[in-house]
Structure formats: C-alpha cells, structure tokens
Design a protein around this motif. Structure first.
Motif, PDB file in Angstrom:
ATOM      1  N   UNK A  26       0.842  -1.199   0.000  1.00  0.00           N
ATOM      2  CA  UNK A  26       0.000   0.000   0.000  1.00  0.00           C
ATOM      3  C   UNK A  26       0.879   1.252   0.000  1.00  0.00           C
ATOM      4  N   UNK A  27       0.551   2.192  -0.856  1.00  0.00           N
ATOM      5  CA  UNK A  27       1.287   3.445  -0.946  1.00  0.00           C
ATOM      6  C   UNK A  27       0.551   4.502  -0.126  1.00  0.00           C
ATOM      7  N   UNK A  28       1.297   5.206   0.723  1.00  0.00           N
ATOM      8  CA  UNK A  28       0.696   6.284   1.492  1.00  0.00           C
ATOM      9  C   UNK A  28       1.225   7.618   0.973  1.00  0.00           C
ATOM     10  N   UNK A  29       0.386   8.638   1.047  1.00  0.00           N
ATOM     11  CA  UNK A  29       0.748   9.974   0.599  1.00  0.00           C
ATOM     12  C   UNK A  29       0.439  10.942   1.733  1.00  0.00           C
ATOM     13  N   UNK A  30       1.400  11.833   2.010  1.00  0.00           N
ATOM     14  CA  UNK A  30       1.226  12.849   3.049  1.00  0.00           C
ATOM     15  C   UNK A  30       1.441  14.226   2.411  1.00  0.00           C
ATOM     16  N   UNK A  31       0.468  15.115   2.548  1.00  0.00           N
ATOM     17  CA  UNK A  31       0.590  16.476   2.044  1.00  0.00           C
ATOM     18  C   UNK A  31       1.392  17.280   3.064  1.00  0.00           C
ATOM     19  N   UNK A  32       2.513  17.853   2.618  1.00  0.00           N
ATOM     20  CA  UNK A  32       3.396  18.603   3.510  1.00  0.00           C
ATOM     21  C   UNK A  32       3.109  20.099   3.496  1.00  0.00           C
ATOM     22  N   UNK A  33       2.761  20.624   2.323  1.00  0.00           N
ATOM     23  CA  UNK A  33       2.540  22.059   2.197  1.00  0.00           C
ATOM     24  C   UNK A  33       1.735  22.323   0.933  1.00  0.00           C
ATOM     25  N   UNK A  34       1.090  23.473   0.882  1.00  0.00           N
ATOM     26  CA  UNK A  34       0.348  23.879  -0.314  1.00  0.00           C
ATOM     27  C   UNK A  34       0.412  25.384  -0.448  1.00  0.00           C
ATOM     28  N   UNK A  35       0.310  25.853  -1.684  1.00  0.00           N
ATOM     29  CA  UNK A  35       0.349  27.274  -1.968  1.00  0.00           C
ATOM     30  C   UNK A  35      -0.571  27.528  -3.152  1.00  0.00           C
ATOM     31  N   UNK A  36      -1.546  28.415  -2.987  1.00  0.00           N
ATOM     32  CA  UNK A  36      -2.496  28.750  -4.046  1.00  0.00           C
ATOM     33  C   UNK A  36      -2.346  30.226  -4.375  1.00  0.00           C
ATOM     34  N   UNK A  37      -2.194  30.512  -5.672  1.00  0.00           N
ATOM     35  CA  UNK A  37      -2.079  31.886  -6.164  1.00  0.00           C
ATOM     36  C   UNK A  37      -2.949  32.000  -7.409  1.00  0.00           C
ATOM     37  N   UNK A  38      -4.178  32.480  -7.224  1.00  0.00           N
ATOM     38  CA  UNK A  38      -5.107  32.592  -8.353  1.00  0.00           C
ATOM     39  C   UNK A  38      -5.485  31.233  -8.898  1.00  0.00           C
ATOM     40  N   UNK A  39      -5.203  31.004 -10.183  1.00  0.00           N
ATOM     41  CA  UNK A  39      -5.553  29.744 -10.846  1.00  0.00           C
ATOM     42  C   UNK A  39      -4.390  28.764 -10.894  1.00  0.00           C
ATOM     43  N   UNK A  40      -3.358  28.992 -10.077  1.00  0.00           N
ATOM     44  CA  UNK A  40      -2.222  28.081  -9.996  1.00  0.00           C
ATOM     45  C   UNK A  40      -2.024  27.677  -8.544  1.00  0.00           C
TER      46      UNK A  40
END
Length: 78
Positions: A26-40
């Motif tokens: 089983x593969x696990x995924x952990x979100x470490x950080x996110x950044x949203x700027x408009x449509x990107x």
C-alpha cells in the motif's frame, strides 16, 4: 488519470507512473505544504515509496483543479 490532468501534465504523470515499482504494498501519501495563487496551486508531498518530497503543480481549468507540468525554468514556492 487523464480527466484530472492538463495535456502536458498527463504525459508527465505517465512517466512518473512507469518509475513506481509494481507491488502489492500500500502506498501512502502525506501532504506537507500547499500554496495557491489565483488559478495556480502547488502541493508538496511525501510518499511511502520515495525518500525525497515531490511537488505537483495544479492549474484551474473550467472551475476544476488539474495537475499540470512545471516549465523547464519555472520555480514553485517550495
């Protein structure tokens, strides 16, 4: 997968998919950080099969977020 990626992003994800070892683990995924700027948006993540964190670029198309490919000289926020 094609439904959730831009045209450029789809070809990049196919390359990544070919590098992931096939097994029943089983593969696990952990979100470490996110950044949203408009449509990107940028998402930094860890997986259980890779030692180094990865980064996805997302583009909003028709009100839906889709994975895209990073340009050759494009730098994300991480």
């Amino acid at each position: 997968m094609k439904k959730y990626t831009t045209t450029d992003g789809y070809s990049g994800l196919l390359m990544i998919q070919d590098m992931v070892p096939e097994n029943n683990k089983e593969v696990t995924v952990e979100i470490l950080d996110e950044n949203v700027d408009g449509d990107t948006a940028w998402v930094k993540y860890n997986t259980s099969y890779d030692e180094k964190p990865g980064v996805f670029k997302l583009i909003k198309e028709n009100a839906q977020w889709k994975v895209s490919s990073k340009g050759p000289r494009e730098r994300g926020p991480f």
